[in-house]
Design a protein around this motif. Sequence first.
Motif, PDB file in Angstrom:
ATOM      1  N   GLY A 102       0.791  -1.211   0.000  1.00 16.64           N
ATOM      2  CA  GLY A 102       0.000   0.000   0.000  1.00 16.64           C
ATOM      3  C   GLY A 102       0.828   1.267   0.000  1.00 16.64           C
ATOM      4  O   GLY A 102       0.299   2.353   0.212  1.00 16.64           O
ATOM      5  N   GLY A 103       2.143   1.154  -0.175  1.00 15.35           N
ATOM      6  CA  GLY A 103       2.996   2.341  -0.220  1.00 15.35           C
ATOM      7  C   GLY A 103       3.399   2.878   1.136  1.00 15.35           C
ATOM      8  O   GLY A 103       3.882   4.001   1.235  1.00 15.35           O
ATOM      9  N   VAL A 104       3.219   2.086   2.203  1.00 12.00           N
ATOM     10  CA  VAL A 104       3.595   2.536   3.546  1.00 12.00           C
ATOM     11  C   VAL A 104       5.113   2.630   3.643  1.00 12.00           C
ATOM     12  O   VAL A 104       5.832   1.706   3.269  1.00 12.00           O
ATOM     13  N   LYS A 105       5.600   3.769   4.163  1.00 11.76           N
ATOM     14  CA  LYS A 105       7.036   3.959   4.394  1.00 11.76           C
ATOM     15  C   LYS A 105       7.243   4.625   5.744  1.00 11.76           C
ATOM     16  O   LYS A 105       6.524   5.558   6.086  1.00 11.76           O
ATOM     17  N   SER A 106       8.213   4.132   6.511  1.00 12.06           N
ATOM     18  CA  SER A 106       8.555   4.782   7.773  1.00 12.06           C
ATOM     19  C   SER A 106       9.520   5.917   7.506  1.00 12.06           C
ATOM     20  O   SER A 106      10.023   6.088   6.395  1.00 12.06           O
ATOM     21  N   LYS A 107       9.801   6.708   8.544  1.00 14.16           N
ATOM     22  CA  LYS A 107      10.843   7.724   8.405  1.00 14.16           C
ATOM     23  C   LYS A 107      12.207   7.037   8.354  1.00 14.16           C
ATOM     24  O   LYS A 107      12.357   5.890   8.772  1.00 14.16           O
ATOM     25  N   VAL A 108      13.196   7.733   7.824  1.00 13.83           N
ATOM     26  CA  VAL A 108      14.551   7.186   7.742  1.00 13.83           C
ATOM     27  C   VAL A 108      15.170   7.168   9.140  1.00 13.83           C
ATOM     28  O   VAL A 108      15.115   8.164   9.867  1.00 13.83           O
ATOM     29  N   MET A 109      15.734   6.010   9.533  1.00 10.90           N
ATOM     30  CA  MET A 109      16.328   5.844  10.860  1.00 10.90           C
ATOM     31  C   MET A 109      17.744   5.307  10.709  1.00 10.90           C
ATOM     32  O   MET A 109      18.159   4.900   9.618  1.00 10.90           O
ATOM     33  N   PRO A 160      11.909  16.367  23.492  1.00  9.93           N
ATOM     34  CA  PRO A 160      12.791  16.724  22.370  1.00  9.93           C
ATOM     35  C   PRO A 160      12.053  16.844  21.041  1.00  9.93           C
ATOM     36  O   PRO A 160      10.960  16.327  20.859  1.00  9.93           O
ATOM     37  N   ALA A 161      12.717  17.532  20.109  1.00 12.31           N
ATOM     38  CA  ALA A 161      12.243  17.643  18.723  1.00 12.31           C
ATOM     39  C   ALA A 161      13.254  16.946  17.812  1.00 12.31           C
ATOM     40  O   ALA A 161      14.454  16.946  18.086  1.00 12.31           O
ATOM     41  N   ASP A 162      12.764  16.351  16.721  1.00 15.48           N
ATOM     42  CA  ASP A 162      13.622  15.662  15.765  1.00 15.48           C
ATOM     43  C   ASP A 162      14.088  16.631  14.670  1.00 15.48           C
ATOM     44  O   ASP A 162      13.346  17.529  14.265  1.00 15.48           O
ATOM     45  N   PHE A 163      15.310  16.431  14.186  1.00 20.28           N
ATOM     46  CA  PHE A 163      15.785  17.174  13.021  1.00 20.28           C
ATOM     47  C   PHE A 163      16.650  16.254  12.175  1.00 20.28           C
ATOM     48  O   PHE A 163      17.187  15.256  12.649  1.00 20.28           O
ATOM     49  N   SER A 164      16.775  16.610  10.904  1.00 16.43           N
ATOM     50  CA  SER A 164      17.580  15.806   9.989  1.00 16.43           C
ATOM     51  C   SER A 164      18.121  16.716   8.890  1.00 16.43           C
ATOM     52  O   SER A 164      17.407  17.585   8.388  1.00 16.43           O
ATOM     53  N   VAL A 165      19.393  16.530   8.551  1.00 13.76           N
ATOM     54  CA  VAL A 165      20.005  17.312   7.491  1.00 13.76           C
ATOM     55  C   VAL A 165      20.949  16.407   6.706  1.00 13.76           C
ATOM     56  O   VAL A 165      21.645  15.565   7.285  1.00 13.76           O
ATOM     57  N   THR A 217       5.558  33.262  31.584  1.00 12.02           N
ATOM     58  CA  THR A 217       5.939  32.390  30.476  1.00 12.02           C
ATOM     59  C   THR A 217       7.004  33.094  29.628  1.00 12.02           C
ATOM     60  O   THR A 217       6.867  34.272  29.300  1.00 12.02           O
ATOM     61  N   ARG A 218       8.050  32.343  29.258  1.00 10.90           N
ATOM     62  CA  ARG A 218       9.123  32.906  28.432  1.00 10.90           C
ATOM     63  C   ARG A 218       9.559  31.869  27.409  1.00 10.90           C
ATOM     64  O   ARG A 218       9.685  30.675  27.729  1.00 10.90           O
ATOM     65  N   THR A 219       9.788  32.324  26.187  1.00  4.12           N
ATOM     66  CA  THR A 219      10.223  31.430  25.113  1.00  4.12           C
ATOM     67  C   THR A 219      11.733  31.526  24.944  1.00  4.12           C
ATOM     68  O   THR A 219      12.294  32.619  24.868  1.00  4.12           O
ATOM     69  N   PHE A 220      12.391  30.362  24.888  1.00  2.99           N
ATOM     70  CA  PHE A 220      13.823  30.284  24.647  1.00  2.99           C
ATOM     71  C   PHE A 220      14.047  29.653  23.275  1.00  2.99           C
ATOM     72  O   PHE A 220      13.324  28.729  22.884  1.00  2.99           O
ATOM     73  N   SER A 221      15.044  30.147  22.553  1.00  2.00           N
ATOM     74  CA  SER A 221      15.325  29.591  21.220  1.00  2.00           C
ATOM     75  C   SER A 221      16.824  29.545  20.991  1.00  2.00           C
ATOM     76  O   SER A 221      17.607  30.255  21.645  1.00  2.00           O
ATOM     77  N   TYR A 222      17.224  28.686  20.046  1.00  2.00           N
ATOM     78  CA  TYR A 222      18.646  28.551  19.704  1.00  2.00           C
ATOM     79  C   TYR A 222      18.741  28.227  18.218  1.00  2.00           C
ATOM     80  O   TYR A 222      18.028  27.350  17.711  1.00  2.00           O
ATOM     81  N   THR A 223      19.620  28.927  17.506  1.00  2.00           N
ATOM     82  CA  THR A 223      19.817  28.726  16.067  1.00  2.00           C
ATOM     83  C   THR A 223      21.227  28.224  15.807  1.00  2.00           C
ATOM     84  O   THR A 223      22.190  28.753  16.376  1.00  2.00           O
ATOM     85  N   TRP A 224      21.338  27.189  14.990  1.00  7.47           N
ATOM     86  CA  TRP A 224      22.650  26.628  14.683  1.00  7.47           C
ATOM     87  C   TRP A 224      22.650  26.062  13.268  1.00  7.47           C
ATOM     88  O   TRP A 224      21.596  25.817  12.671  1.00  7.47           O
ATOM     89  N   ALA A 225      23.857  25.859  12.743  1.00  7.89           N
ATOM     90  CA  ALA A 225      24.039  25.281  11.404  1.00  7.89           C
ATOM     91  C   ALA A 225      24.885  24.023  11.537  1.00  7.89           C
ATOM     92  O   ALA A 225      26.063  24.092  11.874  1.00  7.89           O
ATOM     93  N   PRO A 226      24.313  22.831  11.312  1.00  9.76           N
ATOM     94  CA  PRO A 226      25.108  21.601  11.390  1.00  9.76           C
ATOM     95  C   PRO A 226      26.252  21.627  10.384  1.00  9.76           C
ATOM     96  O   PRO A 226      26.119  22.156   9.275  1.00  9.76           O
ATOM     97  N   ARG A 227      27.382  21.049  10.762  1.00  6.78           N
ATOM     98  CA  ARG A 227      28.559  21.021   9.888  1.00  6.78           C
ATOM     99  C   ARG A 227      28.703  19.700   9.143  1.00  6.78           C
ATOM    100  O   ARG A 227      29.647  19.519   8.378  1.00  6.78           O
ATOM    101  N   SER A 228      27.795  18.747   9.395  1.00  3.85           N
ATOM    102  CA  SER A 228      27.828  17.465   8.691  1.00  3.85           C
ATOM    103  C   SER A 228      26.426  16.885   8.682  1.00  3.85           C
ATOM    104  O   SER A 228      25.545  17.354   9.399  1.00  3.85           O
ATOM    105  N   SER A 229      26.198  15.874   7.846  1.00  5.79           N
ATOM    106  CA  SER A 229      24.888  15.220   7.783  1.00  5.79           C
ATOM    107  C   SER A 229      24.556  14.613   9.133  1.00  5.79           C
ATOM    108  O   SER A 229      25.374  13.919   9.725  1.00  5.79           O
TER     109      SER A 229
END
Length: 563
Positions: A66-73, A439-444, A408-420
């Motif tokens: 049926g075309g089911v695919k999981s996320k890449v792990m 946690p939150a997931d990210f992928s690059v 209530t206060r919002t905290f944030s952080y910005t970064w640029a990964p240097r590798s996959s």
Amino acid sequence: MAAVALLVSLGGLAAPAQAAGVTVKIGKPRVTPAAYTGDCPITTDFSARVAVRGAGRITYRWVGSGGVKSKVMTARVTSGSALVRGSRTFRADAAGWQALQVLSPRKATSAKAAYSVSCAPIGDVTATYTHDPSPAVRVSAEVADVAPYSGACPLPGRAVTFTGTIKGGPAAYRWADSDGGAQPVERLTSGTRVTSTRTFLTSATGTRWLELLDAKGRVVHRSNRAAYRVTCTPPPQQDPARAAVSNVRVTPAAYDGVCDAPLDFTFTADLAVTKPAKVTYRWVRGDGEVVPGAFTFTKDLSTSVKTTWKVADPSKLANGSARLEILTPNAVKSAPATFTIKCAPITLSQTLISSRSTKPGPCDTTTNPHWFTASAQARALQRTEISFRWRWSDGGFSRTETAVIDGTRTFSYTWAPRSSKTGKVWLEVLEPGNLTSPPADFSVVCNGQPPTDPGGSVVAVRNTKVTPDAHQGACPVTLTFSMDITVSGPLTEPVTFTWYYDDANRSMGHQQVSFAKGEPLTKTVTLKALAETTTNQPRRAYVEIFTPNMAWAEPVFYKVTCS
């Protein structure tokens, strides 16, 4: 400890060498159960072993009919192979197949493993894929069988205790009975053993089981049904009716969280009588409140009664209790059930992640198109000063900072990964409370290259200093910047870092130091820079580490006075 001296260089970083002669072979996946008929929802488990030569980590996904695919792990290769697992939960009839698809270090797809599910339609088929190198664990429950009983059932009745085992971690659960329905929801926070007691004054047969619930209160798993059979000798009819109370409990028994809204605590007690009768009773609370009640027994000689205590301001009450007193046909007092309230000074929201750009390209130090921003909200009932930092699942950590929260206060952080990379990021509050946001997931993916295993991570940067830290005399003067870098194990790629000085107005460019197999896991790294003019005020210098993971060192200060 080794000492490494580096020359200041502004050159770019070399890409890691690619492994040669890589082979990947996938065994046929297993599905358990392969064919199922019975109550739903039902969770099927599937697994496959991947033999790998020439690589230490694989990326993969599960695919299905049926075309089911999981996320890449990703999974780590141990002793030449990796065992990967997944699961799917079905709430309706289904049939199809599952297969494992390895994406790197070499593409391969396994044979198909068939499954079939036949059940009463209670919802759509949902798929949940899990993975863990250790391996995956799914929450499940089992109830032990109880022995049948035949004999006298004197007051307060024949108690039968059901014992259940919940595996897989903390879970919301409830007991259910074939002739009494579902019990109140409870929560397992530690251990695996849970119990439920029912008191019988008359003969009865039936089954009892455990139901596990998700965050929305939906049943996601049912245990086996433990059958019971209790045969009670009828009490003498000439005896007067007598009542008994047992199993007084409160839900929740312990609250730990934000105290900004009223809380409900529900007390429950089991009542039983020797013959049909009207029982009058009262709940006596720890704050002096009395709640009267009555129940008339006819054919069924046992029941449960409840009362709810609404705590209007939980921040002003550390604990509370209530007991049940039977007034007629006889006087009985139960032991009290007690609840506790622990108000958390700070709570953290779910971490959110956003990306400024998704265009392909290299993750270099100047034109990196891949920027991520993580954010989370912190909430405090009163003005609170905190120390915090951001953490990454690869072992990375940001600089420790302090902030004041008033509401209530919002905290944030910005970064640029240097590798996959594929990983998670979260906010960590060090003081007070040692809290973490979900946690939150990210992928690059950089230049189309999948993530690789660096073999370890930077775990500490200590002993940062500048020599001399206070110079007075002839200029220019040579300043020596040094630090100790500690890694968790030998690395397949160098540690890349930069010294910033002169209050971050100047830097020494991107530098590298290797931690190859057989070398010390802690090295002292030194760099030199010329100070040609008077600083007037102390200047700040600090280190930022980019690969294999992000890390920071505490800043140091220096002052130069030229004569």
